[in-house]
Design a protein around this motif. Structure first.
Motif, PDB file in Angstrom:
ATOM      1  N   LYS A 119      13.544  48.634   5.238  1.00 19.15           N
ATOM      2  CA  LYS A 119      14.496  48.996   4.267  1.00 19.15           C
ATOM      3  C   LYS A 119      14.135  50.307   4.136  1.00 19.15           C
ATOM      4  N   THR A 120      13.158  50.815   4.363  1.00 12.08           N
ATOM      5  CA  THR A 120      12.858  52.271   4.501  1.00 12.08           C
ATOM      6  C   THR A 120      13.938  52.826   5.237  1.00 12.08           C
ATOM      7  N   TYR A 121      14.156  52.677   6.173  1.00  9.21           N
ATOM      8  CA  TYR A 121      15.289  53.085   7.288  1.00  9.21           C
ATOM      9  C   TYR A 121      16.918  52.582   7.162  1.00  9.21           C
ATOM     10  N   GLN A 122      17.102  52.035   6.035  1.00  7.71           N
ATOM     11  CA  GLN A 122      18.256  51.809   5.555  1.00  7.71           C
ATOM     12  C   GLN A 122      19.267  52.976   5.643  1.00  7.71           C
ATOM     13  N   GLY A 123      20.421  52.874   6.554  1.00  7.20           N
ATOM     14  CA  GLY A 123      21.124  54.283   6.613  1.00  7.20           C
ATOM     15  C   GLY A 123      20.855  54.853   7.792  1.00  7.20           C
ATOM     16  N   LYS A 124      19.838  54.490   8.471  1.00  2.72           N
ATOM     17  CA  LYS A 124      19.736  55.213   9.810  1.00  2.72           C
ATOM     18  C   LYS A 124      19.786  53.804  10.872  1.00  2.72           C
ATOM     19  N   LYS A 125      20.183  54.382  12.112  1.00  6.73           N
ATOM     20  CA  LYS A 125      19.925  53.373  13.108  1.00  6.73           C
ATOM     21  C   LYS A 125      18.508  53.261  13.406  1.00  6.73           C
ATOM     22  N   LEU A 126      18.181  51.963  13.950  1.00  6.29           N
ATOM     23  CA  LEU A 126      16.809  51.675  14.529  1.00  6.29           C
ATOM     24  C   LEU A 126      16.898  51.291  16.142  1.00  6.29           C
ATOM     25  N   LEU A 127      16.152  51.707  16.873  1.00  4.20           N
ATOM     26  CA  LEU A 127      16.139  51.475  18.264  1.00  4.20           C
ATOM     27  C   LEU A 127      14.505  50.799  18.157  1.00  4.20           C
ATOM     28  N   LEU A 128      14.553  49.400  18.542  1.00  8.62           N
ATOM     29  CA  LEU A 128      13.482  48.684  18.586  1.00  8.62           C
ATOM     30  C   LEU A 128      13.170  48.160  20.068  1.00  8.62           C
ATOM     31  N   VAL A 129      11.870  48.611  20.607  1.00  6.80           N
ATOM     32  CA  VAL A 129      11.614  48.462  22.027  1.00  6.80           C
ATOM     33  C   VAL A 129      10.325  47.818  22.135  1.00  6.80           C
ATOM     34  N   SER A 148      12.621  46.493  26.918  1.00 11.32           N
ATOM     35  CA  SER A 148      13.891  46.020  26.520  1.00 11.32           C
ATOM     36  C   SER A 148      14.277  46.585  25.200  1.00 11.32           C
ATOM     37  N   LYS A 149      15.399  46.973  25.031  1.00 12.39           N
ATOM     38  CA  LYS A 149      15.717  47.820  23.806  1.00 12.39           C
ATOM     39  C   LYS A 149      16.887  47.271  22.849  1.00 12.39           C
ATOM     40  N   TYR A 150      16.584  47.128  21.466  1.00  8.16           N
ATOM     41  CA  TYR A 150      17.569  46.528  20.665  1.00  8.16           C
ATOM     42  C   TYR A 150      18.173  47.627  19.784  1.00  8.16           C
ATOM     43  N   LEU A 151      19.302  47.702  19.420  1.00  9.50           N
ATOM     44  CA  LEU A 151      19.905  48.841  18.574  1.00  9.50           C
ATOM     45  C   LEU A 151      20.635  48.220  17.444  1.00  9.50           C
ATOM     46  N   VAL A 152      20.171  48.591  16.317  1.00  5.71           N
ATOM     47  CA  VAL A 152      20.526  48.257  15.012  1.00  5.71           C
ATOM     48  C   VAL A 152      21.192  49.407  14.339  1.00  5.71           C
ATOM     49  N   ASN A 153      22.401  49.251  13.594  1.00  7.00           N
ATOM     50  CA  ASN A 153      23.073  50.334  13.127  1.00  7.00           C
ATOM     51  C   ASN A 153      22.737  50.431  11.769  1.00  7.00           C
ATOM     52  N   GLU A 154      23.262  51.456  10.919  1.00 10.10           N
ATOM     53  CA  GLU A 154      22.869  52.096   9.600  1.00 10.10           C
ATOM     54  C   GLU A 154      22.934  50.969   8.591  1.00 10.10           C
ATOM     55  N   GLN A 155      23.801  49.960   8.770  1.00 10.05           N
ATOM     56  CA  GLN A 155      24.055  48.953   7.866  1.00 10.05           C
ATOM     57  C   GLN A 155      23.279  47.529   8.359  1.00 10.05           C
ATOM     58  N   GLY A 156      22.397  47.589   9.300  1.00 10.24           N
ATOM     59  CA  GLY A 156      21.389  46.454   9.407  1.00 10.24           C
ATOM     60  C   GLY A 156      22.017  45.497  10.387  1.00 10.24           C
ATOM     61  N   ILE A 157      23.216  45.846  11.133  1.00  7.93           N
ATOM     62  CA  ILE A 157      23.713  45.093  12.001  1.00  7.93           C
ATOM     63  C   ILE A 157      23.253  45.141  13.533  1.00  7.93           C
ATOM     64  N   LEU A 158      22.757  44.317  14.219  1.00 13.35           N
ATOM     65  CA  LEU A 158      22.357  44.481  15.561  1.00 13.35           C
ATOM     66  C   LEU A 158      23.673  44.818  16.461  1.00 13.35           C
ATOM     67  N   THR A 159      23.578  45.806  17.034  1.00  8.75           N
ATOM     68  CA  THR A 159      24.873  46.156  17.743  1.00  8.75           C
ATOM     69  C   THR A 159      24.627  46.100  19.378  1.00  8.75           C
ATOM     70  N   HIS A 160      23.464  46.367  20.124  1.00  4.59           N
ATOM     71  CA  HIS A 160      23.276  46.361  21.435  1.00  4.59           C
ATOM     72  C   HIS A 160      21.922  45.845  21.824  1.00  4.59           C
ATOM     73  N   TYR A 161      21.880  45.194  22.933  1.00  7.53           N
ATOM     74  CA  TYR A 161      20.643  45.054  23.619  1.00  7.53           C
ATOM     75  C   TYR A 161      20.992  45.941  24.961  1.00  7.53           C
ATOM     76  N   PHE A 162      19.867  46.411  25.459  1.00  3.15           N
ATOM     77  CA  PHE A 162      19.800  47.283  26.690  1.00  3.15           C
ATOM     78  C   PHE A 162      18.457  46.662  27.655  1.00  3.15           C
ATOM     79  N   ASP A 163      18.917  46.344  28.714  1.00  2.00           N
ATOM     80  CA  ASP A 163      17.726  46.001  29.997  1.00  2.00           C
ATOM     81  C   ASP A 163      16.952  47.007  29.965  1.00  2.00           C
ATOM     82  N   PRO A 164      15.528  46.817  30.377  1.00  2.00           N
ATOM     83  CA  PRO A 164      14.575  47.624  30.534  1.00  2.00           C
ATOM     84  C   PRO A 164      15.036  48.711  31.723  1.00  2.00           C
TER      85      PRO A 164
END
Length: 173
Positions: free
Chosen positions: A32-42, A140-156
């Protein structure tokens, strides 16, 4: 070069902001510290053909630090390419790639009873709203947008600095 996209912008059934990351330094990081920012989780590994992506992840992190947080999840799930301890991994990342973004405690990212809670959320449709794509390999990369919605998966094989990733981060079509 697989990319999976949340075309319909399906919201999660469970908020990612309710979860925390156990960092490799022993502290706990509430997302929740990052609410309002995108997250790239790898999911990452120190002895992989894609390990040099740490350098690109660091460049991406620095370039977009006002709108993006990168979090690495070291895992030994693919051909035992992350054998080091949390301290070894942190030292390796800092010395070789100048990594300053958060590193999670080494954990399991593939589906199992021991799966990291963040990766369970990322790969379970009933939690994230739409995606069941597990990591296919390290980086592998997962992108979550500023509202906490998972938007993308990117292969390695897709670089963190690729046009596709940059477009997703900057909301360009």
């Amino acid at each position: 070069m697989k990319i999976v996209t949340n075309i319909k912008n399906v919201p999660p059934a469970e908020s990612i902001y309710e979860l925390s990351v156990s960092l490799n330094n022993g502290s706990n990081l509430p997302l929740k510290t990052y609410q309002g920012k995108k997250l790239l989780l790898v999911n990452t590994a120190s002895d992989c053909g894609y390990t040099n992506q740490y350098e690109d992840l660091q460049k991406l992190y620095q370039q977009y630090k006002n709108q993006l947080e990168v979090i690495a999840f070291p895992a030994n799930d693919f051909k035992e390419q992350e054998k080091g301890s949390d301290a070894d991994i942190a030292q390796f990342c800092k010395v070789n790639f100048g990594v300053t973004f958060p590193l999670a405690k080494k954990s399991v990212v593939v589906q199992s009873n021991e799966q990291n809670n963040i990766f369970r959320w990322l790969t379970t449709k009933s939690k994230n709203g739409w995606n069941e794509q597990p990591p296919t390999w390290n980086f592998s990369k997962y992108l979550v947008n500023e509202q906490g919605i998972l938007t993308h998966y990117f292969d390695p094989s897709i670089s963190p600095l690729s046009e596709e990733v940059i477009k997703a981060i900057s909301n360009r079509q």
